[in-house]
Design a protein around this motif. Structure first.
Motif, short mmCIF file in Angstrom:
data_model
loop_
_atom_site.label_atom_id
_atom_site.label_comp_id
_atom_site.label_asym_id
_atom_site.label_seq_id
_atom_site.Cartn_x
_atom_site.Cartn_y
_atom_site.Cartn_z
N GLU A 137 0.86 -1.19 0.00
CA GLU A 137 0.00 0.00 0.00
C GLU A 137 0.89 1.24 0.00
O GLU A 137 0.92 2.03 0.95
CB GLU A 137 -0.95 -0.02 1.20
N SER A 138 1.63 1.39 -1.06
CA SER A 138 2.57 2.52 -1.19
C SER A 138 2.71 2.90 -2.65
O SER A 138 2.49 2.08 -3.55
CB SER A 138 3.95 2.16 -0.61
N ARG A 139 3.08 4.13 -2.88
CA ARG A 139 3.22 4.63 -4.24
C ARG A 139 4.34 3.92 -4.99
O ARG A 139 4.17 3.51 -6.15
CB ARG A 139 3.49 6.15 -4.21
N THR A 142 3.40 0.06 -5.71
CA THR A 142 2.30 -0.12 -6.67
C THR A 142 2.66 0.42 -8.05
O THR A 142 2.05 0.01 -9.04
CB THR A 142 1.02 0.58 -6.17
N TYR A 148 -0.68 0.53 -10.24
CA TYR A 148 -0.65 1.79 -11.01
C TYR A 148 -1.04 1.55 -12.46
O TYR A 148 -1.90 2.24 -13.01
CB TYR A 148 0.74 2.41 -10.94
N TRP A 161 -5.60 6.05 -9.03
CA TRP A 161 -4.43 5.59 -8.28
C TRP A 161 -4.03 6.62 -7.24
O TRP A 161 -3.72 6.27 -6.09
CB TRP A 161 -3.29 5.32 -9.25
N LYS A 162 -4.05 7.89 -7.59
CA LYS A 162 -3.69 8.95 -6.65
C LYS A 162 -4.68 9.00 -5.49
O LYS A 162 -4.28 9.16 -4.32
CB LYS A 162 -3.65 10.30 -7.37
N CYS A 165 -3.95 6.07 -3.22
CA CYS A 165 -2.71 6.24 -2.48
C CYS A 165 -2.90 7.18 -1.29
O CYS A 165 -2.27 7.00 -0.23
CB CYS A 165 -1.60 6.76 -3.39
N PHE A 168 -4.26 5.00 1.25
CA PHE A 168 -3.18 4.17 1.80
C PHE A 168 -2.45 4.91 2.92
O PHE A 168 -2.08 4.30 3.93
CB PHE A 168 -2.17 3.80 0.71
N ASP A 169 -2.21 6.20 2.73
CA ASP A 169 -1.48 6.99 3.71
C ASP A 169 -2.19 7.09 5.06
O ASP A 169 -1.57 7.48 6.06
CB ASP A 169 -1.23 8.40 3.19
N GLU A 206 3.82 8.43 2.86
CA GLU A 206 4.34 7.29 2.13
C GLU A 206 5.24 6.49 3.09
O GLU A 206 5.93 7.06 3.94
CB GLU A 206 5.14 7.77 0.92
#
Length: 327
Positions: A137-139, A142, A148, A161-162, A165, A168-169, A206
């Protein structure tokens, strides 16, 4: 039917939501003059899925308290049809309480649909399902291992995706069942001696490349004396003595974690004080492993439930393949 109930029904069918149902366009939101005169329905629209879940997650602790009974789940990795098999074996939300220990996306064919399914459940029954953060679960991860590209292919842009994310944070790091069973994606950290040290981590970011936050989602148990550098390139390998000391300090009876494929679905280690739970059967559609979930009735009573992958005749296999790499 409410908008959220409609999203839940869509997600059940292995479908993803229109972009505007994930989050209202920030470009439209930022131009209030245009929104007011030309798109008033956008200006006064209700929060969308990612916003709804984000508001819920903001209220959760880094170590989210959970009461038993609860069912603990490991990695899912975008295997949507196998997630539905998990629910058939474990029971539907909200009749069953769940903790999912991260790695919802990447590698599987349906990361977007899998994440959407879990987010809609979280939005509807926030007290019945806890979503922990995994190392995927990170940029950065993924961007390399599938999620992505999947968002880009299905939406035609990276906006979804953004949005995901940003969710996710906000995912919490750990869950604590009855104050005695700790659930975390990866493992322990040499920088963390007490649960209170997890509680004060700034998780709204992140995942760092090193440090306590990184270790909690990347580390693995191993037959080593204390701490050993991990071959993953992040986190640590930690042994039985480290585990027992941490549990003694924090008055724990069990540590549940995911993060590692175990062919038998679950594996106890260190005098049964630590258990790895893996919930993606036939991982990457070729490993042949079974999967499991762990029903925790209380701190002293746990029952693993084994399940197998859904047959190919009962799933839709898209023509594109995911990145065939293990991390």
């Amino acid at each position: 039917m409410s908008e959220l109930d409609r999203w839940i029904e869509i997600a059940k069918e292995c479908k993803y939501l229109p972009e505007h149902d994930l989050k209202v366009s920030s470009n439209v939101q930022s131009n209030s003059f245009v929104s007011f005169f030309f798109l008033p329905h956008v200006l006064f629209d209700r929060p969308k899925l990612c916003d709804m879940v984000s508001d819920i997650l903001l209220e959760e602790s880094n170590v989210q308290p959970v009461c038993s009974p609860v069912t603990v789940c490991g990695d899912i990795h975008g295997q949507f049809y196998d997630l539905e098999e998990l629910f058939r074996n474990g029971g539907p939300v909200p009749e069953t309480n769940y903790i999912f220990m991260g790695d919802f996306v990447d590698r599987g064919y349906y990361s977007l649909e899998t994440l959407t399914r879990l987010l809609t459940l979280k939005a509807k029954w926030s007290d019945r399902i806890v979503l922990l953060r995994g190392n995927h679960e990170s940029r950065q991860i993924t961007h390399v291992y599938g999620f992505y590209d999947e968002c880009l292919n299905k939406y035609g842009n990276a906006n979804a995706w953004k949005y995901c994310c940003k969710v996710f944070d906000l995912l919490t790091i750990a869950a604590l069942i009855d104050e005695q069973v700790l659930c975390v994606h990866g493992g322990l950290s040499p920088l963390i001696k007490t649960l209170d040290q997890i509680r004060i981590i700034d998780r709204r970011q992140e995942i760092p490349h090193k440090g306590a936050f990184c270790d909690l989602v990347w580390s693995d148990p191993e037959d080593v004396r204390t701490w050993t550098v991990s071959p993953r390139g992040a986190g640590w390998l930690f042994g039985a003595s480290i585990t027992h000391l941490f549990m003694e300090i924090n008055d724990l009876k069990l540590i549940c974690r995911a993060h590692q494929l175990v062919n038998e679905g679950y594996r106890y280690m260190f005098d049964d004080k630590l258990v790895t739970v893996w919930s993606a059967p036939n991982y990457c559609y070729r490993c042949g492993n079974v999967a499991s979930i762990l029903r925790i009735q209380n701190a002293d009573e746990q029952t693993p439930v084994i399940f197998e992958a859904v047959p190919n005749t009962e799933r839709v296999i898209p023509p594109t393949l995911t990145t065939p790499y293990f991390l």
